[in-house]
Design an enzyme around this catalytic site. Sequence first.
Site, PDB file in Angstrom:
ATOM      1  N   ARG A   1       2.010  -6.540  -9.866  1.00 21.03           N
ATOM      2  CA  ARG A   1       2.547  -5.801  -8.246  1.00 21.03           C
ATOM      3  C   ARG A   1       1.968  -7.016  -7.275  1.00 21.03           C
ATOM      4  O   ARG A   1       3.428  -6.907  -5.876  1.00 21.03           O
ATOM      5  CB  ARG A   1       1.680  -4.885  -7.757  1.00 21.03           C
ATOM      6  CG  ARG A   1      -0.309  -5.184  -7.814  1.00 21.03           C
ATOM      7  CD  ARG A   1      -1.020  -4.409  -7.304  1.00 21.03           C
ATOM      8  NE  ARG A   1      -1.848  -4.813  -6.961  1.00 21.03           N
ATOM      9  CZ  ARG A   1      -3.082  -4.589  -6.142  1.00 21.03           C
ATOM     10  NH1 ARG A   1      -2.545  -3.643  -5.438  1.00 21.03           N
ATOM     11  NH2 ARG A   1      -4.288  -5.532  -5.719  1.00 21.03           N
TER      12      ARG A   1
ATOM     13  N   ASP B   1     -12.395   9.544  -7.521  1.00 21.27           N
ATOM     14  CA  ASP B   1     -12.036   8.139  -8.128  1.00 21.27           C
ATOM     15  C   ASP B   1     -12.662   8.545  -9.144  1.00 21.27           C
ATOM     16  O   ASP B   1     -13.425   7.935  -9.789  1.00 21.27           O
ATOM     17  CB  ASP B   1     -13.077   6.385  -7.081  1.00 21.27           C
ATOM     18  CG  ASP B   1     -11.666   5.970  -8.150  1.00 21.27           C
ATOM     19  OD1 ASP B   1     -11.477   6.013  -8.935  1.00 21.27           O
ATOM     20  OD2 ASP B   1     -11.806   4.105  -7.660  1.00 21.27           O
TER      21      ASP B   1
ATOM     22  N   ARG C   1       0.545  -1.354  -0.391  1.00 19.52           N
ATOM     23  CA  ARG C   1      -0.345  -0.302  -0.371  1.00 19.52           C
ATOM     24  C   ARG C   1       0.759   1.274  -0.378  1.00 19.52           C
ATOM     25  O   ARG C   1       0.929   1.490   0.850  1.00 19.52           O
ATOM     26  CB  ARG C   1      -0.646   0.033   1.370  1.00 19.52           C
ATOM     27  CG  ARG C   1      -1.687   1.333   0.906  1.00 19.52           C
ATOM     28  CD  ARG C   1      -3.096   1.337   0.504  1.00 19.52           C
ATOM     29  NE  ARG C   1      -4.294   0.167   0.601  1.00 19.52           N
ATOM     30  CZ  ARG C   1      -4.659   0.131   0.134  1.00 19.52           C
ATOM     31  NH1 ARG C   1      -5.169   0.829  -1.357  1.00 19.52           N
ATOM     32  NH2 ARG C   1      -5.482  -0.716   0.026  1.00 19.52           N
TER      33      ARG C   1
ATOM     34  N   HIS D   1       0.318   3.557 -10.236  1.00 20.28           N
ATOM     35  CA  HIS D   1      -0.745   3.911  -9.309  1.00 20.28           C
ATOM     36  C   HIS D   1       0.036   4.739  -8.302  1.00 20.28           C
ATOM     37  O   HIS D   1       0.169   4.252  -6.964  1.00 20.28           O
ATOM     38  CB  HIS D   1      -1.235   2.829  -8.833  1.00 20.28           C
ATOM     39  CG  HIS D   1      -2.554   2.418  -8.211  1.00 20.28           C
ATOM     40  ND1 HIS D   1      -2.468   3.770  -7.213  1.00 20.28           N
ATOM     41  CD2 HIS D   1      -3.449   2.234  -8.215  1.00 20.28           C
ATOM     42  CE1 HIS D   1      -3.429   3.837  -6.322  1.00 20.28           C
ATOM     43  NE2 HIS D   1      -4.187   2.662  -6.820  1.00 20.28           N
TER      44      HIS D   1
ATOM     45  N   GLU E   1      -2.062   9.150 -11.123  1.00 19.97           N
ATOM     46  CA  GLU E   1      -2.071   8.017 -12.041  1.00 19.97           C
ATOM     47  C   GLU E   1      -1.604   7.838 -13.548  1.00 19.97           C
ATOM     48  O   GLU E   1      -2.995   8.735 -14.135  1.00 19.97           O
ATOM     49  CB  GLU E   1      -2.993   6.677 -11.648  1.00 19.97           C
ATOM     50  CG  GLU E   1      -3.060   6.202 -10.065  1.00 19.97           C
ATOM     51  CD  GLU E   1      -3.862   5.503  -9.683  1.00 19.97           C
ATOM     52  OE1 GLU E   1      -4.237   4.250 -10.304  1.00 19.97           O
ATOM     53  OE2 GLU E   1      -4.834   5.936  -8.648  1.00 19.97           O
TER      54      GLU E   1
END
Length: 289
Positions: A85, A203, A62, A155, A264
């Site tokens: 990832r 978002d 994270r 990201h 991003e």
Amino acid sequence: MPTAISLTRDQGMDALELLAPDGARATLLLHGAHIVSWVPAGADEQLYLSPKSVFATGQAIRGGVPVCFPQFAARGPLQKHGFARNKPWQLVSAEQGEDDALAVLRLADDAASRMFWPHAFEAELSVRVAGRSLEIELACENRGDTAFSFTGALHSYLRVQDLNESSVQGLSGLHYWDSVENVEKSQRVDLLLPGSPGAQDLDRIYHQVKQDLTLVEQRGADKRELLIRQQGFEDAVVWNPGAEKCAALADMPAEGWRQMLCIEAAAIEHPIMLAPGESWAGMQSLTLL
């Protein structure tokens, strides 16, 4: 002559400490090709890394700069943000040059990846740090005999001292998908104020991003400006979970949303299509002004 950079350990994982001659540095894990730190020359940490993040094999980290590939979010049959990832990448090269430090990591298909995504591919992540800039390039080549498509993103979690004192410039006139309200909208004003009422749970997928973006943060009498450029990626995601969603994340402090904003570089609306033998590359560069 460039000087080779040896592997070290960070958070209990194999890592590369990229140190440019001018003092700029970045830390890159082989796990996920994940950048967990970037400190420009003469400045402080620019990336947000959650103090509650889990560093373990097969687990997503994270914060920092996760690589989302070959799927963005839950937009497909794979696990959220794909498998890149969560997998170990191979070191191709890492060296300190006359004015920078550069590393290249590689991920190729294997028996495990082909169970979920039956394609032969080779992905590379190149990371260059120098002065006040960090450059991240994600490349992918189709090594198989059938075409495939993918979505993805770099990201980037950008650190701020106070989200309420931050804004994003350069989004005016862009159309975006609001993933909170599930509706297409247009950005009418140039300034996005992510900490303001009604914009704390953000978002958004902005489409056809051609211009540079700037993260501006007022720190008392001082102003911090981070210039964000992208090439090859047509979309840009702006994300912050807000208070309620952040409190529900096991790997984030309840107030962590106040110290970060994700901006991003992404390929989402129009997936990248590669015929056999074709390749693609996309880059995000971050420069502290």
